[in-house]
Write a protein that holds these residues in place. Structure first.
Motif, PDB file in Angstrom:
ATOM      1  N   LEU A 286       1.237  -4.600   7.240  1.00 41.43           N
ATOM      2  CA  LEU A 286       2.155  -3.525   6.875  1.00 41.43           C
ATOM      3  C   LEU A 286       2.855  -3.845   5.557  1.00 41.43           C
ATOM      4  O   LEU A 286       2.962  -2.990   4.666  1.00 41.43           O
ATOM      5  CB  LEU A 286       3.192  -3.339   7.988  1.00 41.43           C
ATOM      6  CG  LEU A 286       4.370  -2.397   7.678  1.00 41.43           C
ATOM      7  CD1 LEU A 286       3.907  -0.943   7.721  1.00 41.43           C
ATOM      8  CD2 LEU A 286       5.511  -2.617   8.669  1.00 41.43           C
ATOM      9  N   LEU A 287       3.305  -5.082   5.399  1.00 41.83           N
ATOM     10  CA  LEU A 287       4.123  -5.449   4.244  1.00 41.83           C
ATOM     11  C   LEU A 287       3.299  -5.718   2.993  1.00 41.83           C
ATOM     12  O   LEU A 287       3.755  -5.422   1.872  1.00 41.83           O
ATOM     13  CB  LEU A 287       4.967  -6.674   4.580  1.00 41.83           C
ATOM     14  CG  LEU A 287       6.048  -6.474   5.645  1.00 41.83           C
ATOM     15  CD1 LEU A 287       6.715  -7.791   6.001  1.00 41.83           C
ATOM     16  CD2 LEU A 287       7.081  -5.462   5.163  1.00 41.83           C
ATOM     17  N   LEU A 288       2.098  -6.275   3.141  1.00 41.28           N
ATOM     18  CA  LEU A 288       1.305  -6.611   1.950  1.00 41.28           C
ATOM     19  C   LEU A 288       0.984  -5.380   1.108  1.00 41.28           C
ATOM     20  O   LEU A 288       1.265  -5.358  -0.098  1.00 41.28           O
ATOM     21  CB  LEU A 288       0.032  -7.348   2.363  1.00 41.28           C
ATOM     22  CG  LEU A 288      -0.881  -7.799   1.216  1.00 41.28           C
ATOM     23  CD1 LEU A 288      -0.173  -8.798   0.308  1.00 41.28           C
ATOM     24  CD2 LEU A 288      -2.164  -8.411   1.778  1.00 41.28           C
ATOM     25  N   PRO A 289       0.418  -4.306   1.679  1.00 42.59           N
ATOM     26  CA  PRO A 289       0.181  -3.103   0.859  1.00 42.59           C
ATOM     27  C   PRO A 289       1.471  -2.439   0.399  1.00 42.59           C
ATOM     28  O   PRO A 289       1.485  -1.784  -0.643  1.00 42.59           O
ATOM     29  CB  PRO A 289      -0.611  -2.174   1.787  1.00 42.59           C
ATOM     30  CG  PRO A 289      -1.078  -3.030   2.903  1.00 42.59           C
ATOM     31  CD  PRO A 289      -0.079  -4.133   3.037  1.00 42.59           C
ATOM     32  N   ALA A 290       2.554  -2.582   1.185  1.00 47.16           N
ATOM     33  CA  ALA A 290       3.828  -1.972   0.781  1.00 47.16           C
ATOM     34  C   ALA A 290       4.291  -2.513  -0.558  1.00 47.16           C
ATOM     35  O   ALA A 290       4.884  -1.792  -1.367  1.00 47.16           O
ATOM     36  CB  ALA A 290       4.901  -2.227   1.851  1.00 47.16           C
ATOM     37  N   GLY A 291       4.014  -3.766  -0.828  1.00 50.80           N
ATOM     38  CA  GLY A 291       4.386  -4.332  -2.114  1.00 50.80           C
ATOM     39  C   GLY A 291       3.384  -4.082  -3.214  1.00 50.80           C
ATOM     40  O   GLY A 291       3.721  -4.132  -4.400  1.00 50.80           O
ATOM     41  N   MET A 292       2.111  -3.799  -2.833  1.00 50.51           N
ATOM     42  CA  MET A 292       1.044  -3.698  -3.827  1.00 50.51           C
ATOM     43  C   MET A 292       0.704  -2.268  -4.240  1.00 50.51           C
ATOM     44  O   MET A 292       0.326  -2.006  -5.372  1.00 50.51           O
ATOM     45  CB  MET A 292      -0.245  -4.343  -3.278  1.00 50.51           C
ATOM     46  CG  MET A 292      -0.142  -5.814  -2.919  1.00 50.51           C
ATOM     47  SD  MET A 292       0.108  -6.869  -4.360  1.00 50.51           S
ATOM     48  CE  MET A 292       1.800  -7.378  -4.079  1.00 50.51           C
ATOM     49  N   PHE A 293       0.799  -1.319  -3.278  1.00 51.47           N
ATOM     50  CA  PHE A 293       0.277   0.025  -3.522  1.00 51.47           C
ATOM     51  C   PHE A 293       0.973   0.706  -4.700  1.00 51.47           C
ATOM     52  O   PHE A 293       0.341   1.371  -5.511  1.00 51.47           O
ATOM     53  CB  PHE A 293       0.446   0.864  -2.252  1.00 51.47           C
ATOM     54  CG  PHE A 293      -0.298   2.166  -2.270  1.00 51.47           C
ATOM     55  CD1 PHE A 293      -1.643   2.213  -1.998  1.00 51.47           C
ATOM     56  CD2 PHE A 293       0.355   3.366  -2.545  1.00 51.47           C
ATOM     57  CE1 PHE A 293      -2.335   3.409  -2.008  1.00 51.47           C
ATOM     58  CE2 PHE A 293      -0.320   4.570  -2.560  1.00 51.47           C
ATOM     59  CZ  PHE A 293      -1.679   4.586  -2.293  1.00 51.47           C
ATOM     60  N   GLY A 294       2.286   0.524  -4.800  1.00 46.66           N
ATOM     61  CA  GLY A 294       3.025   1.141  -5.893  1.00 46.66           C
ATOM     62  C   GLY A 294       2.625   0.614  -7.248  1.00 46.66           C
ATOM     63  O   GLY A 294       2.816   1.303  -8.270  1.00 46.66           O
ATOM     64  N   ALA A 295       2.056  -0.617  -7.273  1.00 45.63           N
ATOM     65  CA  ALA A 295       1.650  -1.186  -8.555  1.00 45.63           C
ATOM     66  C   ALA A 295       0.610  -0.307  -9.237  1.00 45.63           C
ATOM     67  O   ALA A 295       0.658  -0.102 -10.459  1.00 45.63           O
ATOM     68  CB  ALA A 295       1.112  -2.599  -8.356  1.00 45.63           C
ATOM     69  N   PHE A 296      -0.335   0.227  -8.482  1.00 42.69           N
ATOM     70  CA  PHE A 296      -1.356   1.098  -9.062  1.00 42.69           C
ATOM     71  C   PHE A 296      -0.718   2.337  -9.694  1.00 42.69           C
ATOM     72  O   PHE A 296      -1.099   2.780 -10.779  1.00 42.69           O
ATOM     73  CB  PHE A 296      -2.373   1.530  -7.997  1.00 42.69           C
ATOM     74  CG  PHE A 296      -3.256   0.420  -7.518  1.00 42.69           C
ATOM     75  CD1 PHE A 296      -3.748  -0.535  -8.390  1.00 42.69           C
ATOM     76  CD2 PHE A 296      -3.609   0.325  -6.178  1.00 42.69           C
ATOM     77  CE1 PHE A 296      -4.580  -1.562  -7.950  1.00 42.69           C
ATOM     78  CE2 PHE A 296      -4.431  -0.694  -5.722  1.00 42.69           C
ATOM     79  CZ  PHE A 296      -4.907  -1.643  -6.611  1.00 42.69           C
ATOM     80  N   TYR A 297       0.271   2.902  -8.975  1.00 40.87           N
ATOM     81  CA  TYR A 297       0.917   4.126  -9.458  1.00 40.87           C
ATOM     82  C   TYR A 297       1.640   3.877 -10.779  1.00 40.87           C
ATOM     83  O   TYR A 297       1.445   4.601 -11.765  1.00 40.87           O
ATOM     84  CB  TYR A 297       1.904   4.606  -8.390  1.00 40.87           C
ATOM     85  CG  TYR A 297       2.684   5.852  -8.762  1.00 40.87           C
ATOM     86  CD1 TYR A 297       2.092   7.108  -8.709  1.00 40.87           C
ATOM     87  CD2 TYR A 297       4.024   5.772  -9.131  1.00 40.87           C
ATOM     88  CE1 TYR A 297       2.809   8.250  -9.038  1.00 40.87           C
ATOM     89  CE2 TYR A 297       4.754   6.902  -9.448  1.00 40.87           C
ATOM     90  CZ  TYR A 297       4.139   8.136  -9.396  1.00 40.87           C
ATOM     91  OH  TYR A 297       4.854   9.268  -9.716  1.00 40.87           O
TER      92      TYR A 297
END
Length: 492
Positions: A286-297
């Motif tokens: 849950l937490l790993l993508p929460a920190g990473m996904f916004g980076a792409f945006y």
């Protein structure tokens, strides 16, 4: 309340299945999931074009991503249960066809509301696809070396899907239009729908009920939470709609947990959290993508609006991340056999957090080589080392009758983490830039750097959870790796 299925109390018999061809079966399954992963980011590099054509605000533009991921993540648990009850190949085929239809509708959108509705419908299709793909791998490949190799291939598709979407979206937007980033799914979906009955065997159907109350309260509650965070970025923490959004989210998510404790066949079986390793894996994913996904945006906005990249060049700027991630995932089974799950996972999560933390130091004058290349490599390496160990930890020793629920919960938490994480980072961005002055490039970079910093902190929280909850047992991984090296061991 739960809605009974049309099946009898006994499991329905299987229809005749095609001969099993493991390599081809795996190819068809992972291609279906790749299509879902690609569409989580395929419109990212097209966002400036979409904003101009359909008149979105900068913070409102994030709903083009969130409409998809909210419907996708919020209904994944229900999608997993549908696969258990109706058969996973049948559910996967229906999801692929719905995904293709909604992509066609999105590509033809003439206003923002139409596009957001189509993206939500895409998310529903994805919610039927994703848990069925992982459950089909779990049931098609026996536990051991073959499943580990199949999961390695699957994890590589899951890991690189988002970054491949950036390249594909940039290419189609530059050469044709942002609409083709959606329309390209139509022929792919049709081809998959024809291939699935031929190459993928059906699974048994299990009698059961659809927990519609759980799916509704969970999805609407999460949507309220994301809306509240995005509203903060536009209107501040004291805004009435913001406070109502948070209040509704608290009530609905509490109701969701209450429903799940009482449902006979809940969409989120709480007993899946009884195992310490699996519970730690769920929280970490849950937490790993929460920190990473916004980076792409935010990297997409930085590339096009600060570095002045075309959509095509912005998409290709992510290639180092894609290539590093794909290469790393292919090596992870060997690393698991030599070092064990926990050391590999902790190393990967540390590298991902460091890469995102480096992006928090981004400045308007930084070029690609000085500001972006190193962090992209670190994030790609870290994610490549993290996803497969988490998948293997969570799916270890899951009963076949709960494979759909377990994999659906895994992907629900992964995608909802990314969605809620993006909304949090958008809130950080909006708060940092609300009263900022100066050139637009400087303002955007200032806000993005704050968002990257918040993403790094979320990733560090995931690292802490993994370090303190996972037991570090890795004899199984060592045994599987050794078995995989014996002469005559089958390949997946």
């Amino acid at each position: 309340m739960s809605t009974p299925s049309a099946l009898s109390a006994t499991d329905a018999p299987l229809a005749p299945s095609p001969p099993v061809r493991p390599g081809t079966t795996l190819l068809v399954i992972v291609t279906a999931y790749l299509m879902v992963g690609v569409d989580s980011t395929v419109v990212n590099v097209a966002l400036p074009d979409i904003q101009q054509g359909l008149h979105f605000s900068r913070t409102g533009l994030s709903w083009v991503l969130n409409a998809y991921t909210l419907a996708f993540g919020g209904l994944l648990l229900l999608g997993g249960r549908v696969g258990d009850i109706l058969g996973r190949r049948r559910t996967l085929t229906g999801g692929v066809l719905l995904f293709a239809l909604s992509s066609l509708l999105g590509g033809l959108a003439t206003d923002g509301a139409w596009l957001l509705a189509a993206r939500a419908l895409q998310g529903l299709g994805g919610a039927l696809i994703a848990p069925s793909t992982l459950a089909l791998i779990t049931t098609s490949f026996p536990d051991g070396p073959r499943r580990h190799r199949a999961l390695s291939v699957y994890s590589s598709m899951a890991g690189i899907g988002g970054s491949v979407g950036l390249v594909v979206g940039g290419t189609l937007t530059s050469w044709a239009s942002w609409r083709w980033a959606l329309l390209v799914n139509v022929p792919i979906g049709i081809a998959l729908a024809l291939a699935l009955p031929r190459f993928v065997p059906e699974t048994p159907r299990h009698a059961g009920r659809f927990d519609l109350a759980g799916a509704l309260t969970g999805t609407v509650g999460t949507t309220s939470l994301v809306y509240a965070f995005i509203r903060v970025s536009e209107a501040g923490w004291s805004d009435t709609r913001t406070l109502l959004g948070f209040a509704a989210a608290a009530v609905l998510l509490a109701a969701f947990l209450l429903v799940e404790t009482r449902a006979g066949q809940p969409v989120m079986p709480l007993r899946l959290f009884a195992d310490r390793n699996r519970a730690g894996g769920y929280v970490s994913i849950l937490l790993l993508p929460a920190g990473m996904f916004g980076a792409f945006y935010f990297l997409t906005l930085f590339g096009q609006q600060v570095l002045r990249y075309s959509p095509l060049r912005a998409g290709f700027a992510f290639l180092p991340l894609t290539l590093v991630m794909f290469t790393t995932v292919r090596l992870v089974p060997r690393l698991l056999g030599r070092f064990g799950t926990k050391p590999v996972l902790l190393t990967g999560m540390t590298l991902a957090a460091l890469g995102t933390g480096r992006l928090a130091l981004l400045r308007p004058g930084d070029g690609y080589a000085a500001g972006l290349l190193g962090p992209l490599v670190l994030v790609g390496l870290g994610l490549g080392m993290s996803f497969m160990p988490l998948n293997a930890t969570i799916l270890s020793a899951v009963a076949p009758t709960e494979a759909g629920a377990a994999s659906g919960l895994l992907q629900t938490l992964q995608w909802l983490g990314g969605t809620v994480g993006l909304s949090v980072l958008v809130t950080v961005y909006g708060t940092a830039t609300r009263h900022a002055t100066g050139a637009p490039d400087a303002v955007l970079t200032h806000g993005a750097a704050h968002a990257f910093g918040a993403g790094a902190l979320i990733a560090l929280a995931g690292l802490l959870v993994a370090a303190t909850t996972l037991t570090g047992r890795h004899q199984t991984a060592q045994k599987h790796a050794t078995a995989g090296r014996r002469p005559g061991a089958e390949a997946a």
